[in-house]
Design a protein around this motif. Sequence first.
Motif, PDB file in Angstrom:
ATOM      1  N   ARG A 148      12.800 -17.305  19.984  1.00 56.99           N
ATOM      2  CA  ARG A 148      12.706 -16.395  21.126  1.00 56.99           C
ATOM      3  C   ARG A 148      11.346 -16.615  21.761  1.00 56.99           C
ATOM      4  O   ARG A 148      10.382 -17.014  21.085  1.00 56.99           O
ATOM      5  CB  ARG A 148      12.935 -14.948  20.727  1.00 56.99           C
ATOM      6  N   PRO A 149      11.225 -16.359  23.045  1.00 54.72           N
ATOM      7  CA  PRO A 149       9.955 -16.566  23.748  1.00 54.72           C
ATOM      8  C   PRO A 149       8.847 -15.667  23.179  1.00 54.72           C
ATOM      9  O   PRO A 149       9.104 -14.539  22.754  1.00 54.72           O
ATOM     10  CB  PRO A 149      10.274 -16.166  25.191  1.00 54.72           C
ATOM     11  N   VAL A 164      20.894 -12.090  18.937  1.00 56.79           N
ATOM     12  CA  VAL A 164      19.785 -11.134  18.844  1.00 56.79           C
ATOM     13  C   VAL A 164      20.024 -10.187  17.678  1.00 56.79           C
ATOM     14  O   VAL A 164      19.132  -9.944  16.858  1.00 56.79           O
ATOM     15  CB  VAL A 164      19.603 -10.350  20.162  1.00 56.79           C
ATOM     16  N   GLU A 165      21.231  -9.648  17.590  1.00 55.49           N
ATOM     17  CA  GLU A 165      21.551  -8.716  16.499  1.00 55.49           C
ATOM     18  C   GLU A 165      21.454  -9.383  15.132  1.00 55.49           C
ATOM     19  O   GLU A 165      21.009  -8.776  14.171  1.00 55.49           O
ATOM     20  CB  GLU A 165      22.944  -8.130  16.701  1.00 55.49           C
ATOM     21  N   ALA A 166      21.853 -10.631  15.037  1.00 55.25           N
ATOM     22  CA  ALA A 166      21.856 -11.330  13.758  1.00 55.25           C
ATOM     23  C   ALA A 166      20.482 -11.820  13.329  1.00 55.25           C
ATOM     24  O   ALA A 166      20.147 -11.773  12.149  1.00 55.25           O
ATOM     25  CB  ALA A 166      22.821 -12.511  13.824  1.00 55.25           C
ATOM     26  N   ASP A 186      15.093 -10.229  13.547  1.00 59.39           N
ATOM     27  CA  ASP A 186      14.037 -10.001  12.557  1.00 59.39           C
ATOM     28  C   ASP A 186      13.728 -11.241  11.728  1.00 59.39           C
ATOM     29  O   ASP A 186      12.841 -11.198  10.881  1.00 59.39           O
ATOM     30  CB  ASP A 186      14.428  -8.854  11.618  1.00 59.39           C
ATOM     31  N   GLN A 187      14.438 -12.322  11.958  1.00 56.71           N
ATOM     32  CA  GLN A 187      14.257 -13.516  11.140  1.00 56.71           C
ATOM     33  C   GLN A 187      13.734 -14.724  11.897  1.00 56.71           C
ATOM     34  O   GLN A 187      13.395 -15.714  11.259  1.00 56.71           O
ATOM     35  CB  GLN A 187      15.585 -13.910  10.479  1.00 56.71           C
ATOM     36  N   HIS A 234      24.647 -24.972   8.739  1.00 58.17           N
ATOM     37  CA  HIS A 234      24.406 -23.999   7.673  1.00 58.17           C
ATOM     38  C   HIS A 234      22.951 -23.527   7.726  1.00 58.17           C
ATOM     39  O   HIS A 234      22.043 -24.351   7.902  1.00 58.17           O
ATOM     40  CB  HIS A 234      24.687 -24.615   6.305  1.00 58.17           C
ATOM     41  N   GLN A 235      22.745 -22.218   7.524  1.00 62.78           N
ATOM     42  CA  GLN A 235      21.384 -21.697   7.572  1.00 62.78           C
ATOM     43  C   GLN A 235      20.549 -22.331   6.477  1.00 62.78           C
ATOM     44  O   GLN A 235      20.945 -22.404   5.318  1.00 62.78           O
ATOM     45  CB  GLN A 235      21.363 -20.179   7.428  1.00 62.78           C
ATOM     46  N   HIS A 236      19.374 -22.800   6.879  1.00 61.31           N
ATOM     47  CA  HIS A 236      18.475 -23.498   5.972  1.00 61.31           C
ATOM     48  C   HIS A 236      17.225 -22.669   5.675  1.00 61.31           C
ATOM     49  O   HIS A 236      16.804 -22.567   4.531  1.00 61.31           O
ATOM     50  CB  HIS A 236      18.092 -24.850   6.596  1.00 61.31           C
ATOM     51  N   ASP A 237      16.602 -22.109   6.684  1.00 66.08           N
ATOM     52  CA  ASP A 237      15.340 -21.376   6.539  1.00 66.08           C
ATOM     53  C   ASP A 237      15.239 -20.295   7.591  1.00 66.08           C
ATOM     54  O   ASP A 237      15.972 -20.299   8.583  1.00 66.08           O
ATOM     55  CB  ASP A 237      14.144 -22.319   6.742  1.00 66.08           C
ATOM     56  N   PHE A 238      14.271 -19.397   7.397  1.00 64.41           N
ATOM     57  CA  PHE A 238      13.882 -18.462   8.444  1.00 64.41           C
ATOM     58  C   PHE A 238      12.414 -18.155   8.271  1.00 64.41           C
ATOM     59  O   PHE A 238      11.829 -18.404   7.224  1.00 64.41           O
ATOM     60  CB  PHE A 238      14.752 -17.191   8.456  1.00 64.41           C
TER      61      PHE A 238
END
Length: 90
Positions: free
Chosen positions: A21-22, A57-59, A62-63, A72-76
């Motif tokens: 996000r900016p 945005v909802e998902a 915060d990450q 597949h999600q790798h990191d945040f």
Amino acid sequence: MIARRPKVPHARDARVVLFTRPGCHLCEQAEEVVADVCERTGDSWTTVDITGDRALVEAFTDQVPVTFVDGHQHDFWRVDATRLGAALTR
């Protein structure tokens, strides 16, 4: 009610998708790491600005930054170059 995880776009031309996000300094740092690792491995990558999609945005709000590899999600929050490089060489 539990929020549903949005369907994550698997960019046809990119192995790594970085959700950002900016104004996010961690996103800027993550983008540098992803760019460097992908340049070394020869893999493609892209960024997706979550602010244009309510479900994203909802998902992920915060990450961010959130990194996906091959859909597949790798990191945040932070991207570890060694870990990302290992995932791309599997």
